[in-house]
Design an enzyme around this catalytic site. Sequence first.
Site, PDB file in Angstrom:
ATOM      1  N   CYS B 153     -14.981  27.638 -14.334  1.00 38.84           N
ATOM      2  CA  CYS B 153     -14.033  28.245 -15.261  1.00 38.84           C
ATOM      3  C   CYS B 153     -14.014  29.759 -15.121  1.00 38.84           C
ATOM      4  O   CYS B 153     -13.002  30.403 -15.378  1.00 38.84           O
ATOM      5  CB  CYS B 153     -14.314  27.825 -16.694  1.00 38.84           C
ATOM      6  SG  CYS B 153     -15.988  28.071 -17.261  1.00 38.84           S
ATOM      7  N   VAL B 157     -10.568  31.642 -14.864  1.00 40.51           N
ATOM      8  CA  VAL B 157     -10.101  32.595 -15.873  1.00 40.51           C
ATOM      9  C   VAL B 157      -9.662  33.905 -15.214  1.00 40.51           C
ATOM     10  O   VAL B 157      -8.662  34.510 -15.595  1.00 40.51           O
ATOM     11  CB  VAL B 157     -11.193  32.852 -16.943  1.00 40.51           C
ATOM     12  CG1 VAL B 157     -10.803  34.013 -17.844  1.00 40.51           C
ATOM     13  CG2 VAL B 157     -11.419  31.597 -17.779  1.00 40.51           C
TER      14      VAL B 157
END
Lengths: 482, 523
Positions: B153, B157
């Site tokens: 992630c 991001v």
Amino acid sequence: MLTREKAESLIQEVLSVYPAEAGKERAEHLAVSSPGEESAGSCVTANRKSQPGVMTVRGCAYAGSKGVVWGPIKDMIHLSHGPVGCGQYSRAGRRNYYIGHTGINAFGTMNFTSDFQEKDVVFGGDKKLAKLLGEINTLFPLNRGISIQSECPVGLIGDDIEAVAKEQSALLQKPIVPVRCEGFRGVSQSLGHHIANDTIRDYILDREASSPAIDCGKYDVAIIGDYNIGGDAWSSRILLEEMGLRVVAQWSGDGTLAELERTSKVKLNLVHCYRSMNYISRHMEVKYGIPWLEYNFFGPSKIAESLRKIASRFDATIQEGAERVIAKYQDLSDAITAKYRPRLQGKRVMLYVGGLRPRHVIGAYEDLGMEVVGTGYEFGHGDDYERTVEDLKQTTLIYDDASAYELEQFVEKIRPDLIGSGIKEKYLFQKMGIPFRQMHSWDYSGPYHGYDGYAIFARDMDMTLNNPCWKMMKPPWQNSTC
Amino acid sequence: MSQTMEQIIPCYPLFQEAEYRSLLRNKAEQFENRYSPEDVDTTFHWSTTPEYKALNFSREALTVNPAKACQPLGAVLCALGFQKTLPYVHGSQGCTAYFRTYFNRHFKEPVACVSDSMTEDAAVFGGQKNLFAGLENAKALYDPEMIAVSSTCMAEVIGDDLNAFINNAKKEGRIPEEFPTPFAHTPSFIGSHLTGWDNMLEGVLRYFTLNEMADKEPGSNGKLNVVLGFETYLGNYRVIKRMLREMGVAYTLLSDPEMVLDTPADGKYRMYAGGTTQAEIKDAPNAIDTLLLQSWSLDKSKKYLKESWNHAVTPVDAPYGLAATDRFLMAVAQLTGKPIPPSLELERGRLVDMIADSHSWLHGRRFSIFGDPDFVMGMTRFLLELGAEPLHLLSHNATKRWAKGMEQLLSASPFGKEAEIHFGRDLWHLRSLLFEKKPDFLIGNSYGKELQRDTLHKGKEYEVPLIRIGFPIFDRHHLHRNATLGYEGAMYLLTTLVNEILARLDQETSIMGETDYNFDLIR
């Protein structure tokens, strides 16, 4: 016997496979220590970024904070703030035992998460966090406080968890601790320990205590850096109590908020895992004038040495207590050594672990007549290696942040009799036919601390080293001449 | 002194000894600022009430004890199923440590997987430099024939572009241009581990076939492709292959990690073993069709197979139990023109024989199930076949569409009337459900053991024993080597269910002088 020449040529051989840049960097993490020679400890570079793609076994800051330092505080709820994975992978995996009613007044093996969805990443997670803290308090009213363990996205999307924590803490009248332990921070779990220590300082010790004070005594101590894996802190505590000390707090295995809060009044902080909790120990020394002392409760030699060292900081009552404890357990530990030493004498061990173990368990192996021929830290710093070489009695290969490739090569060439490392290494080396013990989780056994723990340690090393399975690897027909 | 030389004891029963009991009691009373036993008891009982359930189900933000994991975990498992393939996760390194550990604990096997260890600087400047060095190092050290890249992630991001980065790495000469590097973006804040598996498979198929479709013709190689999805029962790969072999059907399993996750202990470590070959992937568009054995978790792959490979992707249910296996075999027979052989009829007959033998213990028993959507649906289908009654059917990572499918399945059976379907709910929700309506057993992974303990704490008569079927199973050994699919898998499931029932009955009736009846030798 491992010679310096052999060990050095082994290092060169291993490095030769790396691309130039990575090889050059890795060379600084590998060394040979020989007693009597210039200390190799200071020659090992540590606490640097892992090389990409080499298969480091290291974890992240979140693992160091949620998994190690904060997670075991049993009466607080530790929220894995971000996507669902981190909390799931780290759930109940570390065996830090505690007593309590899980889900009611203790929460250690549960997974509380904000389970970030795309909209939380896009629009921010603060509103969700605020709502969620209220939901925690409604459904789990006996929690003593909440820590917010940040996962990677939190620090990247600009959330202000400090503000949410402050507001909700006032509203719920409980400590709510924002922890900036996003996994991309630092080079390993180690920074997570530091960040966690700092947040305990800022949000627990520096604030007004929420638990009632207790009378202080002149023999009050705290156990710092024992995570009670397999019950380690309990088999340590029992010895300290028997010698006459009063253990006011356990940091953080089977620990509680009240214990953290009351530690600022103890007379001496006893530090087992220096790596993960030296920060808070130094802080309490400066702020409250509490001295700290490193000790080692693995194996009877180090235990006795440590008990005497601890006692020397107190009066004759405690010093007599220490001698009484040592005498009480002498027969047991002698009998254990007498039973197992003949079965383990001269066996060569390679260690690759984290925290305190790459050095602290050496004495226990030596009590059993075993030799440590290689050791290294996943996430150690220079001061760990300095402390380690003092304990090495023969030529030893040192490897910092070893990659899976390096470990496999070293083991292949050295062929130790036993390896002590973690689950990511376990099955690989077992398939190679090398007896293996997990030295993070005690391989689902333990405790290993204290005299009661030494008995289990000796039993476990023997059962693995001398199990018949290691002789089954080759089918009999492969040995026949026909 | 609790240890003796005669018997060295670990944590349990060591801490049962009097001196440790007193140590623990003193610690609690003097230092822990503990709530009184009455407070704890009152709160516990409140937590088992309908009132608490209502509060619990009104949660909007908090997840407690989820029954799902995140995308890259699935991507790693998928990647492991290809020959000499090194799973590579672009992003923070802690994730990879967790994925490996999670699989190590379940399979009791080593799991090779690298990370490119992105840190603060990469968060600011992007992770391209990490990917360059990571691909170069990983290839040099581990000599893979393919590196399958997924992402954490963190990388998602900050918006790292895997395709561009990998191509740049090749342009820079870090790895050869022709070296296979399929990839998939696997953001952990979307979907679950199932989504990641699906994305990685699609990434692999796309990489090897997207621009190579000109000479491809469905049916031309006479084979059948089968996709098992995020499947952790190694026996399932084996049983599917065996059934196809017995039918004389040539096949390609798209991702097949059963070898690499089950290597022998013979003195040698094999980082790579078995798996779908690159040649097989490239030839796979020429197959008659591709069957997806997980109908709820492979949407992206399905779309690709239909649109790019022109495969019909004939719908089949996951072959749990008798009828679904029948239908699977009939679908295979229809697609390939190969008859179902006597050997499989014999196996089927043996399963039916076992069902008949055991039906009296299973009929009317109430089971709650939690797990991935296809697993829960498949188990439900099998339970209905046995005359058992599913009660709570909970899948955290399922959708409304799944719930509708479940409703159809249940309403078609006289045994499905009482069942409740829950999706998007976690195991703390399930706890309230179990207190509200008690099933005879709970079927699920190891996380269910805390539910068993919670229900037991209320009283023996509330205890819901856990039957361990699913993923992960950390606290029992080697169960993952069995099959749960096909007739063979149904035999394993049936044997497990009936014997758990009988073991439980023994336990309940073994009080001498009180329950001497029904403690039978013969059952």
